[in-house]
Design an enzyme around this catalytic site. Structure first.
Site, PDB file in Angstrom:
ATOM      1  N   GLY A 239       0.852  -1.184   0.000  1.00 18.53           N
ATOM      2  CA  GLY A 239       0.000   0.000   0.000  1.00 18.53           C
ATOM      3  C   GLY A 239       0.885   1.230   0.000  1.00 18.53           C
ATOM      4  O   GLY A 239       1.410   1.626  -1.039  1.00 18.53           O
TER       5      GLY A 239
ATOM      6  N   ILE B 188      -8.508  -1.300  -7.103  1.00 17.80           N
ATOM      7  CA  ILE B 188      -8.287  -0.506  -8.306  1.00 17.80           C
ATOM      8  C   ILE B 188      -9.576   0.202  -8.701  1.00 17.80           C
ATOM      9  O   ILE B 188     -10.593  -0.429  -8.997  1.00 17.80           O
ATOM     10  CB  ILE B 188      -7.764  -1.395  -9.463  1.00 17.80           C
ATOM     11  CG1 ILE B 188      -6.475  -2.114  -9.014  1.00 17.80           C
ATOM     12  CG2 ILE B 188      -7.537  -0.552 -10.716  1.00 17.80           C
ATOM     13  CD1 ILE B 188      -5.393  -1.211  -8.411  1.00 17.80           C
TER      14      ILE B 188
ATOM     15  N   ALA C 299      -1.069  13.848 -10.438  1.00 22.53           N
ATOM     16  CA  ALA C 299      -2.514  13.669 -10.281  1.00 22.53           C
ATOM     17  C   ALA C 299      -3.019  14.100  -8.910  1.00 22.53           C
ATOM     18  O   ALA C 299      -4.199  14.362  -8.725  1.00 22.53           O
ATOM     19  CB  ALA C 299      -2.864  12.201 -10.515  1.00 22.53           C
TER      20      ALA C 299
ATOM     21  N   GLY D 237     -27.613  18.689  12.660  1.00 15.49           N
ATOM     22  CA  GLY D 237     -28.084  17.957  13.837  1.00 15.49           C
ATOM     23  C   GLY D 237     -28.496  16.538  13.468  1.00 15.49           C
ATOM     24  O   GLY D 237     -27.846  15.879  12.646  1.00 15.49           O
ATOM     25  N   GLY D 238     -29.609  16.085  14.055  1.00 17.83           N
ATOM     26  CA  GLY D 238     -30.096  14.729  13.798  1.00 17.83           C
ATOM     27  C   GLY D 238     -30.399  14.496  12.327  1.00 17.83           C
ATOM     28  O   GLY D 238     -30.167  13.409  11.795  1.00 17.83           O
TER      29      GLY D 238
ATOM     30  N   GLU E  20      -4.277   7.653  -3.016  1.00 15.31           N
ATOM     31  CA  GLU E  20      -3.170   8.355  -3.686  1.00 15.31           C
ATOM     32  C   GLU E  20      -2.124   8.818  -2.672  1.00 15.31           C
ATOM     33  O   GLU E  20      -1.577   9.913  -2.754  1.00 15.31           O
ATOM     34  CB  GLU E  20      -3.680   9.505  -4.571  1.00 15.31           C
ATOM     35  CG  GLU E  20      -4.423   8.951  -5.782  1.00 15.31           C
ATOM     36  CD  GLU E  20      -4.680   9.929  -6.895  1.00 15.31           C
ATOM     37  OE1 GLU E  20      -3.860  10.837  -7.110  1.00 15.31           O
ATOM     38  OE2 GLU E  20      -5.709   9.777  -7.560  1.00 15.31           O
TER      39      GLU E  20
HETATM   40  C1  LIG Z   1     -11.394   3.378  -2.418  1.00 15.90           C
HETATM   41  C2  LIG Z   1      -9.958   3.163  -2.776  1.00 15.90           C
HETATM   42  C3  LIG Z   1      -9.562   3.333  -4.103  1.00 15.90           C
HETATM   43  C4  LIG Z   1      -8.226   3.113  -4.479  1.00 15.90           C
HETATM   44  N1  LIG Z   1      -7.869   3.224  -5.799  1.00 15.90           N
HETATM   45  C5  LIG Z   1      -6.614   2.851  -6.163  1.00 15.90           C
HETATM   46  C6  LIG Z   1      -6.239   2.803  -7.543  1.00 15.90           C
HETATM   47  O1  LIG Z   1      -7.030   3.140  -8.435  1.00 15.90           O
HETATM   48  N2  LIG Z   1      -5.006   2.370  -7.875  1.00 15.90           N
HETATM   49  C7  LIG Z   1      -4.109   2.001  -6.936  1.00 15.90           C
HETATM   50  O2  LIG Z   1      -3.005   1.598  -7.296  1.00 15.90           O
HETATM   51  N3  LIG Z   1      -4.405   2.053  -5.607  1.00 15.90           N
HETATM   52  C8  LIG Z   1      -5.652   2.462  -5.207  1.00 15.90           C
HETATM   53  N4  LIG Z   1      -5.981   2.490  -3.856  1.00 15.90           N
HETATM   54  C9  LIG Z   1      -4.977   2.147  -2.882  1.00 15.90           C
HETATM   55  C10 LIG Z   1      -4.527   3.330  -2.028  1.00 15.90           C
HETATM   56  O3  LIG Z   1      -3.694   4.174  -2.743  1.00 15.90           O
HETATM   57  C11 LIG Z   1      -3.890   2.779  -0.758  1.00 15.90           C
HETATM   58  O4  LIG Z   1      -4.946   2.309   0.039  1.00 15.90           O
HETATM   59  C12 LIG Z   1      -3.064   3.783   0.004  1.00 15.90           C
HETATM   60  O5  LIG Z   1      -1.915   4.084  -0.694  1.00 15.90           O
HETATM   61  C13 LIG Z   1      -2.697   3.296   1.394  1.00 15.90           C
HETATM   62  O6  LIG Z   1      -2.250   1.980   1.430  1.00 15.90           O
HETATM   63  P1  LIG Z   1      -2.876   0.922   2.476  1.00 15.90           P
HETATM   64  O7  LIG Z   1      -4.333   1.087   2.380  1.00 15.90           O
HETATM   65  O8  LIG Z   1      -2.324  -0.387   2.174  1.00 15.90           O
HETATM   66  O9  LIG Z   1      -2.447   1.437   3.880  1.00 15.90           O
HETATM   67  P2  LIG Z   1      -1.113   1.052   4.692  1.00 15.90           P
HETATM   68  O10 LIG Z   1       0.046   1.411   3.855  1.00 15.90           O
HETATM   69  O11 LIG Z   1      -1.218  -0.321   5.196  1.00 15.90           O
HETATM   70  O12 LIG Z   1      -1.210   2.074   5.870  1.00 15.90           O
HETATM   71  C14 LIG Z   1      -1.923   1.823   7.087  1.00 15.90           C
HETATM   72  C15 LIG Z   1      -1.690   2.995   8.021  1.00 15.90           C
HETATM   73  O13 LIG Z   1      -0.309   3.108   8.320  1.00 15.90           O
HETATM   74  C16 LIG Z   1       0.168   4.394   7.972  1.00 15.90           C
HETATM   75  N5  LIG Z   1       1.530   4.290   7.464  1.00 15.90           N
HETATM   76  C17 LIG Z   1       2.027   3.400   6.556  1.00 15.90           C
HETATM   77  N6  LIG Z   1       3.307   3.618   6.326  1.00 15.90           N
HETATM   78  C18 LIG Z   1       3.674   4.673   7.086  1.00 15.90           C
HETATM   79  C19 LIG Z   1       4.878   5.378   7.283  1.00 15.90           C
HETATM   80  N7  LIG Z   1       5.997   5.070   6.624  1.00 15.90           N
HETATM   81  N8  LIG Z   1       4.868   6.443   8.134  1.00 15.90           N
HETATM   82  C20 LIG Z   1       3.734   6.761   8.806  1.00 15.90           C
HETATM   83  N9  LIG Z   1       2.566   6.134   8.655  1.00 15.90           N
HETATM   84  C21 LIG Z   1       2.532   5.093   7.812  1.00 15.90           C
HETATM   85  C22 LIG Z   1      -0.782   4.893   6.917  1.00 15.90           C
HETATM   86  O14 LIG Z   1      -0.790   6.311   6.841  1.00 15.90           O
HETATM   87  C23 LIG Z   1      -2.099   4.341   7.407  1.00 15.90           C
HETATM   88  O15 LIG Z   1      -2.631   5.184   8.374  1.00 15.90           O
HETATM   89  C24 LIG Z   1      -7.288   2.734  -3.476  1.00 15.90           C
HETATM   90  C25 LIG Z   1      -7.699   2.619  -2.164  1.00 15.90           C
HETATM   91  C26 LIG Z   1      -9.016   2.790  -1.798  1.00 15.90           C
HETATM   92  C27 LIG Z   1      -9.401   2.610  -0.376  1.00 15.90           C
END
Ligand SMILES: Cc1cc2nc3c(=O)[nH]c(=O)nc-3n(C[C@H](O)[C@H](O)[C@H](O)COP(=O)(O)OP(=O)(O)OC[C@H]3O[C@@H](n4cnc5c(N)ncnc54)[C@H](O)[C@@H]3O)c2cc1C
Ligand SMILES: Cc1cc2nc3c(=O)[nH]c(=O)nc-3n(C[C@H](O)[C@H](O)[C@H](O)COP(=O)(O)OP(=O)(O)OC[C@H]3O[C@@H](n4cnc5c(N)ncnc54)[C@H](O)[C@@H]3O)c2cc1C
Lengths: 385, 261
Positions: free
Chosen positions: A130, A156, A241, A339-340, A363
């Site tokens: 992620g 995605i 983006a 409110g509610g 992103e």
């Molecule tokens: C609705 C939705 C649509 C999406 N669309 C796309 C898309 O089209 N294409 C695509 O490729 N991806 C997409 N994503 C993925 C999205 O970009 C990732 O969810 C995002 O980058 C965060 O990764 P994660 O959810 O695995 O969180 P994690 O990386 O597991 O993070 C969990 C928590 O830990 C924190 N954290 C992690 N690393 C650190 C660090 N080094 N320092 C401090 N805090 C940290 C994060 O801020 C977060 O609070 C989508 C996600 C969602 C939910």
């Protein structure tokens, strides 16, 4: 506020606003309720040329840049942030092609997207990758004139709905992120499948789905840029983006403010419209001020990028970070003002609050944005000595 | 198919105010738009063109700023636009308006179909369409909600009549006026808007359409507006009491006495 938009920029904003108010708003609540991807996307954005706003004229677009795209996203998001997500993700999906694609790839794919005939998606995230995008495991093995892709991309946007997928995969897994490359894969290619459709808290009109590659064989000409450039392309794509997420946040926050303001004028308690209570008036004042500051930052960042400035990772991160935090606060306050009623699905502000949350996550989470900004600050100050 | 769409520029507000001194519409400070019904007329023309090929010419008679309505129409898909504008056209009633429009249409011959809105939201007479057809000596069908068949020389359309739908076959060239059920007008495209900005729109005068100044505008208008006002509706309610038989009796004689029955 006077943002000195050109005639053409105003025209884009006005048209996006019309589409948002006349076509999207009437169906937004229903799309959310049914978690339905709108079948009218092409009519809304293709027939009006809005799909081509951020695409150069030589590929059938209107030749606008980041600012023009942000203006459209903001207006669409005012009516439905979920639809704005699909619109913005389409632009994200073709960004690798715009930045690094061959002339032939651009003529073939970007042109079709500009006309609204094809929809795009960007595939980076995986279950174990992620924030740490460098941990991706999807591979692309060279086999003669072909590459063979294997792996699963997760969450995605436009997954399953899109016709064109730009994918980051490892051509040299032993090199880690330096061994990543970017590919463009067409829907219908054998071995490209779609998995789980996510059930989400907000932006439910957008499709979020697994994109699965199983022995997916594509011609070597589908490589975008050169082998090993994949990670750099992904970073440049996201940096460019990201103000779009800021614009989405500004648009939805404005939507929440407009609705809260209208409600506060009309709701009477203790014999007076609640807007006359200073506590409510001040909340509205803070909301409006924060939104204007976020908008100014998003527009300024977009202009910085469009001006051709080389390094804008910090500004881009700031715009996304600030605007999304504003959107979360403003929508929470909007619910409070109603409110509610604000808590009920009959009124649109609870949806905006649910929708706002994603802008702090995707992103790049806001923690990651702060990391980026801090790193840049360190680098800048080290350079100064 | 060569289609001519007649559009009128009207004030946006549906509550048009009237100057009690001059009995004319107060237009200052009110944004102008294409008469809403005419956007359906235009959309139908553009849909037919997209289906069968051909061109859509849009025309209006009005002051110089009516050019904006024509530009909007080009953005929505019209190929050409013509503005009838001249001091001499000013102050026209429906007869003078129709005469001028008909004379201009003649200059565009040959054409297959003229499409108008069912009525203008300001003038509201619904006369201009039929009058234009009469001047041109072509058939017309009003309140059309669907064009069922269309080919050179012949059309089959559905028109709304009170409580029913009538299917009518007409010969072409002909004129129809349309209601809102007929389609959903599109939102313009960005490229359409840009094209409209660059479009050259010819302006025709009475001389250009071959009419002497005496027959157009105020001079060519036999209608004299004496007074324009919103009628006061006075209603009185009355409860007739008693048994059902008594009530019926009273009601019957009351209705007879006022001549309703
Ligand atoms: C609705 C939705 C649509 C999406 N669309 C796309 C898309 O089209 N294409 C695509 O490729 N991806 C997409 N994503 C993925 C999205 O970009 C990732 O969810 C995002 O980058 C965060 O990764 P994660 O959810 O695995 O969180 P994690 O990386 O597991 O993070 C969990 C928590 O830990 C924190 N954290 C992690 N690393 C650190 C660090 N080094 N320092 C401090 N805090 C940290 C994060 O801020 C977060 O609070 C989508 C996600 C969602 C939910
Ligand atoms: C004495 C008098 C003076 C008037 N002076 C003025 C004046 O100074 N300025 C003014 O604006 N009006 C003036 N009017 C009003 C004018 O007569 C009507 O607005 C006009 O004739 C159209 O009639 P309508 O609005 O009832 O249209 P309708 O008959 O209800 O319109 C039906 C359809 O005809 C077509 N159509 C109507 N008008 C036009 C047009 N001008 N160009 C192209 N297509 C059209 C459209 O398709 C429309 O949907 C005056 C009227 C009178 C009686």
């Amino acid at each position: 506020m006077e943002y000195f938009l050109t005639e053409e920029q105003k025209m884009i904003k006005d048209l996006a606003r019309r589409v948002a108010r006349e076509r999207i708003l009437p169906v937004a609540a229903e799309l959310d309720e049914r978690e339905e991807f709108p079948s009218q996307l092409r009519e809304w954005f293709g027939e009006t040329d809005l799909m081509g706003v951020g695409i150069p004229e030589e590929y059938g677009g209107l030749g606008g840049g980041v600012l023009e795209t942000c203006l459209a996203v903001e207006e669409i998001s005012w009516a439905c942030p979920g639809v704005a997500t699909s619109y913005a993700a389409n632009w994200l999906g073709i960004m690798p092609l715009l930045l690094a694609g061959s002339e032939e790839q651009k003529q073939r794919y970007v042109r079709a997207v500009a006309r609204g005939e094809k929809l795009a998606a960007f595939c980076l995230t995986e279950a174990e990758a992620g924030s740490d995008a460098g941990a991706i495991r999807t591979t692309a093995r060279r086999d003669g004139d072909f590459y063979v892709l294997d792996g699963t991309k997760q969450w995605i946007t436009n997954g399953g709905e899109a016709d064109i997928y730009t994918v980051i995969a490892l051509t040299a897994p032993e090199k880690g992120p330096r061994g990543a490359s970017c590919f463009v894969v067409e829907k219908g290619t054998p071995g490209l499948g779609f998995g789980r459709k996510e059930k989400k808290m907000g932006i439910r009109a957008s499709a979020t789905r697994e994109v699965v590659f199983t022995d997916c064989r594509i011609p070597a000409t589908q490589l975008v840029g050169r082998e090993g450039q994949g990670f750099a392309i992904a970073i440049r794509t996201l940096d460019r983006a990201r103000p779009g997420v800021g614009a989405q946040a500004v648009g939805l926050a404005q939507g929440a403010l407009d609705r809260a303001l209208a409600y506060a004028r009309q709701r009477v308690q203790f014999g007076k419209p609640i807007i006359t209570f200073q506590a409510i008036g001040h909340m509205l004042a803070d909301m409006a001020t924060q939104i204007e500051a976020a908008r100014a930052l998003v527009y300024a960042t977009a202009r910085t990028i469009d001006a051709g400035v080389k390094d804008f990772a910090k500004e881009s991160a700031m715009a996304k970070l600030f605007a999304s935090d504003v959107a979360m606060r403003v929508t929470t306050d909007a619910v409070q003002i109603l409110g509610g009623y604000g808590y009920m699905r009959d009124y649109p502000v609870e949806k905006l609050m649910r929708d706002a949350k994603i802008t702090q996550i995707y992103e790049g989470t806001n923690q990651i944005q702060r990391n980026v900004i801090a790193q840049e600050l360190l680098r800048e100050s080290a350079r100064k000595g | 198919m060569r289609i001519i769409v007649l559009i009128k520029q009207v004030p946006e507000s549906t509550e048009v105010r009237i100057n009690p001194e001059t009995n004319t519409l107060i237009r200052e400070g009110v944004k102008s738009i294409i008469n809403p019904f005419d956007t359906y007329a235009l959309e139908e023309g553009v849909l037919i063109k997209e289906r069968l090929g051909g061109t859509v010419v849009v025309m209006t008679m009005g002051p110089p700023q009516a050019r904006e309505a024509l530009q909007d129409a080009i953005a929505l898909g019209a190929d050409e636009a013509i503005l009838l504008s001249d001091r001499a056209f000013a102050g026209a009633d429906t007869l003078a308006t129709s005469r001028a429009l008909a004379a201009a249409v003649r200059k565009l011959e040959p054409y297959d179909l003229i499409i108008c809105g069912k009525q203008a939201i300001d003038g509201d007479t619904a006369q201009v369409g039929p009058e234009v057809a009469e001047f041109l000596d072509i058939p017309h069908v009003t309140y059309v909600r669907k064009v069922r068949e269309l080919e050179p020389g012949r059309a089959v359309v559905e028109r709304m009549v009170e409580g029913a739908v009538e299917t009518v076959e007409m010969s072409l060239p002909g004129l129809i006026t349309v209601v809102k059920d007929i389609n959903q007008p599109r939102i313009p495209s960005l490229k359409g808007i840009m094209k409209a900005r660059r479009a050259t729109i010819p302006v025709w005068t009475p001389a250009d359409v071959g009419l002497p100044e005496e027959v157009v505008g105020l001079r060519g208008s036999p209608t004299a507006v004496e007074k324009v006002f919103v009628p006061q509706v006075e209603r009185r309610g009355e409860v007739i009491e008693g048994s059902p038989e008594e009530v019926a009796e009273v009601l019957l004689s009351r209705l007879q006495s006022v001549g309703v029955l």
